[in-house]
Design a protein around this motif. Structure first.
Motif, short mmCIF file in Angstrom:
data_model
loop_
_atom_site.label_atom_id
_atom_site.label_comp_id
_atom_site.label_asym_id
_atom_site.label_seq_id
_atom_site.Cartn_x
_atom_site.Cartn_y
_atom_site.Cartn_z
N PRO A 1 -13.18 -28.73 25.25
CA PRO A 1 -13.68 -28.27 23.95
C PRO A 1 -14.86 -29.11 23.49
O PRO A 1 -15.06 -30.24 23.96
CB PRO A 1 -12.47 -28.47 23.04
CG PRO A 1 -11.74 -29.62 23.65
CD PRO A 1 -11.92 -29.48 25.14
N THR A 2 -15.62 -28.58 22.55
CA THR A 2 -16.71 -29.36 21.97
C THR A 2 -16.16 -30.51 21.15
O THR A 2 -16.75 -31.58 21.06
CB THR A 2 -17.59 -28.45 21.08
OG1 THR A 2 -18.01 -27.33 21.86
CG2 THR A 2 -18.81 -29.20 20.58
N PRO B 1 -19.96 -23.18 20.45
CA PRO B 1 -19.17 -24.41 20.59
C PRO B 1 -17.77 -24.17 20.04
O PRO B 1 -17.61 -23.57 18.96
CB PRO B 1 -19.94 -25.43 19.74
CG PRO B 1 -20.76 -24.62 18.80
CD PRO B 1 -21.07 -23.34 19.51
N VAL B 2 -16.75 -24.58 20.78
CA VAL B 2 -15.36 -24.31 20.41
C VAL B 2 -14.65 -25.61 20.06
O VAL B 2 -14.67 -26.58 20.83
CB VAL B 2 -14.61 -23.60 21.56
CG1 VAL B 2 -13.15 -23.37 21.17
CG2 VAL B 2 -15.29 -22.27 21.89
N PHE B 3 -13.99 -25.60 18.90
CA PHE B 3 -13.24 -26.76 18.43
C PHE B 3 -11.76 -26.39 18.34
O PHE B 3 -11.41 -25.33 17.82
CB PHE B 3 -13.74 -27.21 17.07
CG PHE B 3 -15.17 -27.66 17.05
CD1 PHE B 3 -15.50 -29.00 17.21
CD2 PHE B 3 -16.19 -26.74 16.91
CE1 PHE B 3 -16.82 -29.41 17.22
CE2 PHE B 3 -17.52 -27.14 16.91
CZ PHE B 3 -17.84 -28.48 17.07
N LEU B 4 -10.91 -27.25 18.86
CA LEU B 4 -9.47 -27.07 18.73
C LEU B 4 -9.00 -27.85 17.52
O LEU B 4 -9.36 -29.02 17.35
CB LEU B 4 -8.74 -27.56 19.98
CG LEU B 4 -9.03 -26.82 21.29
CD1 LEU B 4 -8.21 -27.43 22.42
CD2 LEU B 4 -8.73 -25.34 21.15
N CYS B 5 -8.20 -27.21 16.68
CA CYS B 5 -7.69 -27.85 15.47
C CYS B 5 -6.19 -27.63 15.41
O CYS B 5 -5.71 -26.50 15.57
CB CYS B 5 -8.38 -27.25 14.24
SG CYS B 5 -7.79 -27.92 12.67
N GLY B 6 -5.44 -28.69 15.20
CA GLY B 6 -3.99 -28.56 15.14
C GLY B 6 -3.40 -29.36 14.01
O GLY B 6 -3.79 -30.52 13.78
N LEU C 1 -16.91 -21.99 16.56
CA LEU C 1 -15.60 -21.37 16.45
C LEU C 1 -14.51 -22.43 16.44
O LEU C 1 -14.54 -23.37 17.25
CB LEU C 1 -15.38 -20.40 17.61
CG LEU C 1 -14.09 -19.57 17.61
CD1 LEU C 1 -14.33 -18.20 18.21
CD2 LEU C 1 -12.97 -20.28 18.39
N ILE C 2 -13.56 -22.29 15.52
CA ILE C 2 -12.40 -23.16 15.45
C ILE C 2 -11.16 -22.36 15.83
O ILE C 2 -10.94 -21.27 15.30
CB ILE C 2 -12.21 -23.75 14.03
CG1 ILE C 2 -13.41 -24.60 13.63
CG2 ILE C 2 -10.93 -24.57 13.97
CD1 ILE C 2 -13.36 -25.07 12.18
N LEU C 3 -10.39 -22.87 16.75
CA LEU C 3 -9.09 -22.27 17.10
C LEU C 3 -8.02 -23.17 16.48
O LEU C 3 -7.86 -24.32 16.89
CB LEU C 3 -8.93 -22.17 18.61
CG LEU C 3 -7.63 -21.54 19.12
CD1 LEU C 3 -7.42 -20.15 18.54
CD2 LEU C 3 -7.63 -21.47 20.64
N LEU C 4 -7.34 -22.64 15.47
CA LEU C 4 -6.41 -23.42 14.67
C LEU C 4 -4.96 -23.13 15.06
O LEU C 4 -4.54 -21.97 15.09
CB LEU C 4 -6.61 -23.10 13.19
CG LEU C 4 -5.55 -23.61 12.21
CD1 LEU C 4 -5.56 -25.13 12.15
CD2 LEU C 4 -5.80 -23.02 10.82
N LYS D 1 -5.66 -40.12 28.66
CA LYS D 1 -6.19 -38.89 29.24
C LYS D 1 -7.04 -38.10 28.25
O LYS D 1 -7.71 -37.14 28.63
CB LYS D 1 -5.03 -37.99 29.71
CG LYS D 1 -4.24 -38.53 30.88
CD LYS D 1 -3.17 -37.53 31.29
CE LYS D 1 -2.36 -38.02 32.48
NZ LYS D 1 -1.33 -37.02 32.87
N PHE D 2 -6.98 -38.50 27.01
CA PHE D 2 -7.69 -37.79 25.94
C PHE D 2 -9.06 -38.44 25.78
O PHE D 2 -9.17 -39.57 25.34
CB PHE D 2 -6.88 -37.91 24.65
CG PHE D 2 -7.33 -37.00 23.53
CD1 PHE D 2 -6.57 -35.91 23.16
CD2 PHE D 2 -8.50 -37.25 22.85
CE1 PHE D 2 -6.96 -35.09 22.12
CE2 PHE D 2 -8.91 -36.43 21.82
CZ PHE D 2 -8.14 -35.35 21.45
N HIS D 3 -10.12 -37.71 26.13
CA HIS D 3 -11.45 -38.32 26.08
C HIS D 3 -12.50 -37.39 25.49
O HIS D 3 -13.67 -37.41 25.88
CB HIS D 3 -11.87 -38.77 27.49
CG HIS D 3 -11.79 -37.69 28.52
ND1 HIS D 3 -12.79 -36.77 28.73
CD2 HIS D 3 -10.80 -37.37 29.39
CE1 HIS D 3 -12.44 -35.94 29.69
NE2 HIS D 3 -11.23 -36.28 30.11
N PHE D 4 -12.11 -36.56 24.52
CA PHE D 4 -13.04 -35.64 23.89
C PHE D 4 -13.36 -36.11 22.46
O PHE D 4 -12.58 -36.85 21.86
CB PHE D 4 -12.45 -34.23 23.85
CG PHE D 4 -12.19 -33.66 25.21
CD1 PHE D 4 -13.23 -33.21 25.99
CD2 PHE D 4 -10.91 -33.63 25.73
CE1 PHE D 4 -13.01 -32.70 27.26
CE2 PHE D 4 -10.67 -33.13 27.00
CZ PHE D 4 -11.72 -32.66 27.77
#
Length: 285
Positions: free
Chosen positions: A127-128, A103-108, A32-35, A218-221
């Motif tokens: 997030p994944t 698995p969830v992906f954040l997209c911006g 799943l992508i959350l855009l 702080k960003f480590h994904f």
């Protein structure tokens, strides 16, 4: 597990504010992508990406940010950038309830990219993976210090005072402030859902872009970042610096030099995004 569903629209409510979203949902999604869309846009601009996701059995949820599209809220305004982050958190809670185990992906994209970055820097959600397209960490236009300070002070006194960005561009040019908007903005302004921005919105954008870069560690994904070296809207040097500074051991970038700002509606860029996603879709939450 899931009923057959291709496309639907709906609302969730957060603090009595209706937040609209679109869903492209295949019969058996494997991820799943959350855009999160950019400034001056709404989720309806991403039907191409939605259809491409359906072909690959990937679900796509795309909300309208508060103040944009069909969502509630004062048009093109937030009192604090944190409001965007809290809204994103509500959508993530909703998505995890509805589609647990994926698995969830954040997209911006642009403003949405900055929102995703600041969300990860503030919240403990894991997030994944993360996809950033031209994140608005900094804008390309050189704003004189005095003008910036004036905007900050005025936004405190009159937070909802509108900054007619596309019209003020002509005024700024008269003062040789080197402001230039790309050709595609003229077409975008024909969309009836485009509204005027407020000074508070603008100052919150600048402030959080600066904080995003300062707190890059702080960003480590796992992260994929797409940007254009000649982007006419955002500062590509700051995007590069952010990407180099983040502490993720799994990071990649796709760099263009075509003078474009938007890539999430380009077939070539989408293919590269899906290639990056493919090996990560097998990871369950």
């Amino acid at each position: 597990m899931y009923k057959k569903l291709l496309f639907q629209t709906n609302y969730i409510k957060f603090q009595q504010l209706p937040l609209f979203y679109r869903v492209w949902m295949p019969d058996k999604p494997k991820g799943l992508i959350l855009l999160i869309h950019g400034a001056g846009e709404h989720s309806g601009h991403y039907s191409l990406m939605g259809m491409e996701c359906l072909k690959r059995n990937i679900a796509l949820i795309a909300p309208d940010l508060r103040g944009f599209g069909h969502s509630g809220g004062h048009r093109c305004h937030v009192h604090k950038f944190q409001e965007y982050l809290q809204d994103l958190h509500q959508f993530l809670i909703h998505a995890r309830r509805q589609y647990s185990g994926l698995p969830v992906f954040l997209c911006g994209y642009s403003l949405g990219g900055l929102i995703v970055i600041r969300y990860i820097q503030h919240f403990f959600y894991e997030p994944t993976g993360v996809i950033l397209c031209s994140p608005a960490i900094g804008i390309r236009y050189k704003i004189p210090y005095l003008l910036k300070r004036f905007a900050e002070l005025t936004s405190i006194l009159v937070p909802r005072l509108c900054l007619e960005a596309f019209e003020s561009n002509k005024t700024l040019d008269k003062f040789r402030f080197q402001s230039r908007f790309p050709d595609w903005t003229a077409e975008m302004m024909k969309d009836p859902m485009i509204f005027k921005y407020t000074l508070r919105w603008f100052t919150e954008l600048l402030r959080n872009g600066t904080k995003a870069l300062k707190e890059a560690s702080k960003f480590h994904f796992p992260a994929l970042c797409l940007f254009d070296l000649d982007d006419p809207v955002v500062d590509s040097e700051k995007i590069q610096k952010f990407h180099e500074t983040i502490s993720s051991s799994d990071k990649a970038n796709i760099v263009f030099s075509q003078g474009n700002h938007q890539y999430l509606n380009h077939h070539r860029a989408l293919e590269q995004i899906f290639q990056w996603l493919s090996p990560r879709l097998c990871k369950k939450r």
